[in-house]
Design an enzyme around this catalytic site. Structure first.
Site, PDB file in Angstrom:
ATOM      1  N   HIS A 451      43.806 -40.655  11.918  1.00 43.97           N
ATOM      2  CA  HIS A 451      43.485 -41.943  12.903  1.00 43.97           C
ATOM      3  C   HIS A 451      44.238 -43.291  12.590  1.00 43.97           C
ATOM      4  O   HIS A 451      44.666 -43.556  11.176  1.00 43.97           O
ATOM      5  CB  HIS A 451      42.083 -41.938  12.901  1.00 43.97           C
ATOM      6  CG  HIS A 451      41.483 -42.949  11.822  1.00 43.97           C
ATOM      7  ND1 HIS A 451      41.382 -44.118  11.850  1.00 43.97           N
ATOM      8  CD2 HIS A 451      40.737 -42.317  10.708  1.00 43.97           C
ATOM      9  CE1 HIS A 451      40.742 -44.787  10.991  1.00 43.97           C
ATOM     10  NE2 HIS A 451      40.506 -43.825  10.225  1.00 43.97           N
ATOM     11  N   CYS A 452      44.664 -43.949  13.516  1.00 49.04           N
ATOM     12  CA  CYS A 452      45.056 -45.213  13.142  1.00 49.04           C
ATOM     13  C   CYS A 452      43.889 -46.161  14.013  1.00 49.04           C
ATOM     14  O   CYS A 452      42.714 -46.118  13.770  1.00 49.04           O
ATOM     15  CB  CYS A 452      46.471 -45.436  13.771  1.00 49.04           C
ATOM     16  SG  CYS A 452      46.681 -44.698  15.451  1.00 49.04           S
TER      17      CYS A 452
END
Length: 535
Positions: A451-452
């Site tokens: 994830h970012c």
């Protein structure tokens, strides 16, 4: 094996299981999934695994109910196993009748979505590494193996009418889902001499790819050809190529993400997750909306559902995030953002930052045992505990800290990102080895959670690099554009900016030089067009 007891396991049932594995249905299978096996079954099962052929051992697995979604599309699972399939036995009988009366010698060219068959499972053998089928078997407590209250289930999708040869069939199920039928050849151990009975449904098709097809498929480019093409296109040409990809409409729907009960769980109103590849959580307290999290499965190189791409968790979804990690068996979490960037919160602090700290989120406790800090990334060694069962699992958490939002690592430097990627792969490999026989899935292990902030830009770039470098190492070729297109089909809008698409090409060339596929990668003049425009 829901609610099964040791007293249910006797000689008669043992014979049935043996029959399942030897064969009895006209389909060759790659996986036999034994669902919710109790401890009394798992212990002798692990011992018996040592005495069977390796190919068979690799194809018979024990899984928990929430893990079924990793192996079988939810549309092909009956509701009691957490899916959406509504079996219709009368439709299947009508289909069989039509098969018999239409044309005895016509081959069946239908599309198989997925098989869900119980009571008898065919001889387990692969063909050229393709998935023949993936079959969950929930052994209930009434001294038999069954699904849907005793019904045998076969899920076929496609457009009627169908015709088939009612004589013994020989089926192969490749990545494109085609099923062929014909007379058996005597003496071939793969031939099956029984016709299935069960339930047929013409639901939404989801043929998917086998592990062998994932991350490959296209012809690919050798490093020298890739370098020549990048030189010829320049930054502007690659950006135009990206614009062509981005202009395509979404490859699916977002109905669940748009439900009023789920809207608040999305960090950004314009970054939603596809319905067809979304990760389903187990439902809590019969609340249908409790199975939603903004996360999608994405294939890696020769591995279906190698990754889970998700947004940076919100405080209200911390519990959902850790429930997903637990239920999916994930051992590695990759974070490519900082919690705060340019004065804006990009991700919640969903894990304790300092060693010795502990946090509790909706039934899960997360403790930080140690932290390793590098100039470009921080690694936290976490202990995840399910407070309901007191079961524990270690999770490796890697956060890349020098990757700006809407951009690429400073100065376009790929070497630190490539080192971080290698570190992630080593962590996954170690964690997979530590599991031993407890993990019966793909040899690369459970899905890696990536994830970012939105879960599309830096996340998509990371996945593209992993897929392309893995293919280059294995085959000597890579296909950046093809990889990006496939990722976007499972996680909408992945690779958010032209610069990220360009960076994937440059990083892959740098990887090729680092590992001896190219002597050098001279890109002098690559940015000249941009310099002229800036003047």
């Amino acid at each position: 094996m829901t609610d099964s007891k040791y007293t249910n396991f006797d000689y008669e049932l043992s014979q049935k299981i043996l029959t399942m594995l030897k064969g009895g249905y006209p389909a060759k299978l790659k996986k036999v999934l034994i669902v919710t096996a109790p401890l009394w079954f798992k212990a002798p099962f692990r011992i018996l695994r040592l005495f069977v052929r390796e190919k068979l051992r690799e194809r018979v697995h024990t899984v928990s109910a929430p893990q079924l979604g990793v192996h079988v599309p939810r549309a092909s699972l009956p509701r009691q196993l957490g899916g959406h399939l509504e079996p219709d036995h009368s439709a299947w009988l009508e289909y069989c009748r039509n098969c018999y009366t239409n044309n005895l010698n016509t081959k069946l060219d239908g599309v198989i979505d997925d098989y869900v068959i119980s009571n008898h499972l065919p001889h387990v053998k692969t063909q050229n590494g393709l998935i023949d089928a993936e079959v969950p078997c929930d052994m209930t407590s009434d001294r038999g193996a069954r699904l849907d209250n005793g019904s045998d289930i076969m899920h076929i999708s496609g457009d009627p009418p169908y015709t088939c040869d009612p004589s013994p069939l020989r089926h192969t199920h490749g990545y494109n889902g085609e099923m062929k039928a014909g007379h058996i050849n005597s003496g071939d151990e793969d031939d099956i001499d029984l016709i299935t009975r069960g339930t047929w449904s013409s639901g939404e098709a989801s043929p998917g790819l086998s592990d062998e097809e994932c991350g490959g498929g296209g012809a690919g480019e050798a490093p020298g050809a890739l370098l020549a093409r990048v030189r010829a296109l320049g930054r502007r040409g690659l950006a135009a190529e990206y614009d062509d990809i981005r202009a395509r409409p979404p490859a699916g729907t977002f109905h669940h993400a748009k439900l009023p009960s789920n809207l608040a769980k999305n960090r950004y109103t314009d970054v939603l997750c596809y319905d067809h590849s979304r990760v389903l959580l187990s439902q809590l307290d019969d609340d249908p909306s409790s199975d939603y999290i903004n996360a999608n499965y994405v294939d890696g190189y020769k591995q279906r559902n190698a990754f889970i791409c998700t947004q940076g968790p919100l405080p209200k979804t911390f519990g959902d995030f850790w429930r997903m990690v637990w239920e999916q068996g994930s051992l590695v979490v990759v974070m490519t953002t900082r919690t705060v960037e340019r004065g804006r919160v990009k991700c919640g602090q969903y894990w304790p930052a300092a060693p010795g700290q502990r946090a509790v989120h909706a039934g899960f406790a997360v403790s930080t045992e140690a932290v390793d800090v590098d100039d470009d990334y921080t690694v936290s060694h976490l202990l995840l505990t399910d407070l309901r069962t007191e079961q524990r699992r270690r999770v490796w958490h890697g956060q890349y800290t020098r990757w700006p939002d809407y951009g690429v690592p400073g100065g376009g430097r790929a070497a630190p990102v490539l080192r971080f990627l290698a570190l992630v792969r080593r962590a996954q490999h170690r964690a997979r080895q530590e599991l031993g026989d407890a993990w019966a899935g793909h040899s690369r292990g459970p899905p890696i959670v990536v994830h970012c902030s939105a879960g599309i830009g830096r996340t998509g770039t990371f996945l593209t690099l992993d897929t392309c470098t893995s293919r280059l190492a294995a085959e000597g070729v890579a296909d950046v554009r093809g990889a990006v297109e496939r990722i976007r089909q499972q996680r909408a809008h992945s690779i958010q900016m032209p610069d990220q698409y360009v960076f994937c090409h440059l990083a892959l060339l740098e990887y090729a030089v680092m590992h001896g596929y190219l002597e050098s990668a001279d890109l002098s003049g690559f940015d000249e067009e941009n310099e002229e425009e800036s003047e």
